[in-house]
Design a protein around this motif. Structure first.
Motif, PDB file in Angstrom:
ATOM      1  N   CYS A  97       0.836  -1.196   0.000  1.00  0.00           N
ATOM      2  CA  CYS A  97       0.000   0.000   0.000  1.00  0.00           C
ATOM      3  C   CYS A  97       0.872   1.247   0.000  1.00  0.00           C
ATOM      4  N   ASP A  98       0.406   2.277  -0.652  1.00  0.00           N
ATOM      5  CA  ASP A  98       1.101   3.556  -0.684  1.00  0.00           C
ATOM      6  C   ASP A  98       0.663   4.359   0.542  1.00  0.00           C
ATOM      7  N   PRO A  99       1.564   4.623   1.479  1.00  0.00           N
ATOM      8  CA  PRO A  99       1.179   5.342   2.694  1.00  0.00           C
ATOM      9  C   PRO A  99       0.723   6.777   2.437  1.00  0.00           C
ATOM     10  N   LEU A 100       1.031   7.311   1.261  1.00  0.00           N
ATOM     11  CA  LEU A 100       0.619   8.671   0.926  1.00  0.00           C
ATOM     12  C   LEU A 100      -0.683   8.705   0.125  1.00  0.00           C
ATOM     13  N   ASP A 101      -1.222   7.537  -0.206  1.00  0.00           N
ATOM     14  CA  ASP A 101      -2.449   7.445  -0.994  1.00  0.00           C
ATOM     15  C   ASP A 101      -3.466   6.633  -0.201  1.00  0.00           C
ATOM     16  N   PRO A 102      -4.566   7.233   0.217  1.00  0.00           N
ATOM     17  CA  PRO A 102      -5.555   6.500   1.017  1.00  0.00           C
ATOM     18  C   PRO A 102      -6.292   5.399   0.251  1.00  0.00           C
ATOM     19  N   ASP A 103      -6.184   5.399  -1.092  1.00  0.00           N
ATOM     20  CA  ASP A 103      -6.837   4.389  -1.920  1.00  0.00           C
ATOM     21  C   ASP A 103      -5.825   3.889  -2.955  1.00  0.00           C
ATOM     22  N   SER A 104      -4.956   2.980  -2.546  1.00  0.00           N
ATOM     23  CA  SER A 104      -3.835   2.531  -3.382  1.00  0.00           C
ATOM     24  C   SER A 104      -4.258   1.970  -4.733  1.00  0.00           C
ATOM     25  N   ASP A 105      -5.408   1.283  -4.802  1.00  0.00           N
ATOM     26  CA  ASP A 105      -5.830   0.684  -6.076  1.00  0.00           C
ATOM     27  C   ASP A 105      -6.849   1.531  -6.830  1.00  0.00           C
ATOM     28  N   ASP A 106      -7.184   2.701  -6.275  1.00  0.00           N
ATOM     29  CA  ASP A 106      -8.106   3.653  -6.924  1.00  0.00           C
ATOM     30  C   ASP A 106      -9.460   3.052  -7.276  1.00  0.00           C
ATOM     31  N   ASP A 107      -9.979   2.177  -6.413  1.00  0.00           N
ATOM     32  CA  ASP A 107     -11.290   1.580  -6.692  1.00  0.00           C
ATOM     33  C   ASP A 107     -12.444   2.292  -6.001  1.00  0.00           C
ATOM     34  N   GLY A 108     -12.134   3.287  -5.162  1.00  0.00           N
ATOM     35  CA  GLY A 108     -13.190   4.016  -4.474  1.00  0.00           C
ATOM     36  C   GLY A 108     -13.333   3.640  -3.016  1.00  0.00           C
ATOM     37  N   LEU A 109     -12.724   2.534  -2.600  1.00  0.00           N
ATOM     38  CA  LEU A 109     -12.699   2.151  -1.191  1.00  0.00           C
ATOM     39  C   LEU A 109     -11.318   2.504  -0.649  1.00  0.00           C
ATOM     40  N   THR A 110     -11.270   3.059   0.556  1.00  0.00           N
ATOM     41  CA  THR A 110      -9.966   3.367   1.126  1.00  0.00           C
ATOM     42  C   THR A 110      -9.246   2.073   1.497  1.00  0.00           C
ATOM     43  N   ASP A 111      -7.930   2.152   1.600  1.00  0.00           N
ATOM     44  CA  ASP A 111      -7.153   0.980   2.007  1.00  0.00           C
ATOM     45  C   ASP A 111      -7.637   0.476   3.361  1.00  0.00           C
ATOM     46  N   GLY A 112      -7.945   1.402   4.260  1.00  0.00           N
ATOM     47  CA  GLY A 112      -8.455   1.018   5.577  1.00  0.00           C
ATOM     48  C   GLY A 112      -9.758   0.253   5.491  1.00  0.00           C
ATOM     49  N   GLN A 113     -10.691   0.702   4.660  1.00  0.00           N
ATOM     50  CA  GLN A 113     -11.955  -0.012   4.476  1.00  0.00           C
ATOM     51  C   GLN A 113     -11.702  -1.407   3.923  1.00  0.00           C
ATOM     52  N   GLU A 114     -10.810  -1.492   2.953  1.00  0.00           N
ATOM     53  CA  GLU A 114     -10.539  -2.789   2.332  1.00  0.00           C
ATOM     54  C   GLU A 114      -9.939  -3.774   3.335  1.00  0.00           C
ATOM     55  N   ILE A 115      -9.006  -3.311   4.139  1.00  0.00           N
ATOM     56  CA  ILE A 115      -8.337  -4.198   5.093  1.00  0.00           C
ATOM     57  C   ILE A 115      -9.210  -4.497   6.305  1.00  0.00           C
ATOM     58  N   LEU A 116      -9.778  -3.464   6.903  1.00  0.00           N
ATOM     59  CA  LEU A 116     -10.482  -3.624   8.182  1.00  0.00           C
ATOM     60  C   LEU A 116     -11.949  -4.017   8.060  1.00  0.00           C
ATOM     61  N   THR A 117     -12.610  -3.577   7.008  1.00  0.00           N
ATOM     62  CA  THR A 117     -14.055  -3.816   6.898  1.00  0.00           C
ATOM     63  C   THR A 117     -14.408  -4.953   5.948  1.00  0.00           C
ATOM     64  N   TYR A 118     -13.826  -4.953   4.753  1.00  0.00           N
ATOM     65  CA  TYR A 118     -14.258  -5.890   3.713  1.00  0.00           C
ATOM     66  C   TYR A 118     -13.307  -7.063   3.486  1.00  0.00           C
ATOM     67  N   GLY A 119     -12.087  -6.976   3.998  1.00  0.00           N
ATOM     68  CA  GLY A 119     -11.123  -8.065   3.809  1.00  0.00           C
ATOM     69  C   GLY A 119     -10.681  -8.224   2.369  1.00  0.00           C
ATOM     70  N   THR A 120     -10.749  -7.141   1.604  1.00  0.00           N
ATOM     71  CA  THR A 120     -10.341  -7.181   0.202  1.00  0.00           C
ATOM     72  C   THR A 120      -8.887  -6.742   0.069  1.00  0.00           C
ATOM     73  N   ASN A 121      -8.352  -6.877  -1.126  1.00  0.00           N
ATOM     74  CA  ASN A 121      -6.959  -6.540  -1.395  1.00  0.00           C
ATOM     75  C   ASN A 121      -6.852  -5.057  -1.745  1.00  0.00           C
ATOM     76  N   PRO A 122      -6.200  -4.257  -0.905  1.00  0.00           N
ATOM     77  CA  PRO A 122      -6.108  -2.825  -1.180  1.00  0.00           C
ATOM     78  C   PRO A 122      -5.212  -2.481  -2.376  1.00  0.00           C
ATOM     79  N   ASN A 123      -4.545  -3.475  -2.929  1.00  0.00           N
ATOM     80  CA  ASN A 123      -3.693  -3.249  -4.100  1.00  0.00           C
ATOM     81  C   ASN A 123      -4.338  -3.742  -5.393  1.00  0.00           C
ATOM     82  N   SER A 124      -5.572  -4.232  -5.313  1.00  0.00           N
ATOM     83  CA  SER A 124      -6.276  -4.717  -6.489  1.00  0.00           C
ATOM     84  C   SER A 124      -7.690  -4.149  -6.496  1.00  0.00           C
TER      85      SER A 124
END
Length: 75
Positions: A2-29
């Motif tokens: 994950c890019d620490p300077l980008d809150p949405d590393s994969d630019d899908d509309g979900l923040t990296d935090g949401q992907e990791i903590l809420t949905y269990g998805t890959n924040p890089n895909s």
């Protein structure tokens, strides 16, 4: 990673935090399950599991004689 300077590393509309903590998805895909729909689209619009490539969206079918709609699952 994950890019620490980008809150949405994969630019899908979900923040990296949401992907990791809420949905269990890959924040890089943007499409964690590889089904052709972004994680955001599955979570927000389709209400399908962004980790399950086999889950499908219900399709509304109109029964003409009875003139009512019902949901059916299409694989």
């Amino acid at each position: 990673g994950c890019d620490p300077l980008d809150p949405d590393s994969d630019d899908d509309g979900l923040t990296d935090g949401q992907e990791i903590l809420t949905y269990g998805t890959n924040p890089n895909s943007a499409d964690s399950d590889g089904d052709g729909f972004t994680d955001y689209d599955e979570v927000v619009n389709r209400h399908t599991n962004p980790n399950d490539p086999d889950q499908t969206l219900p399709v509304v079918v109109i029964d003409e004689p009875a003139n009512f709609a019902r949901k059916v699952w299409v694989p």
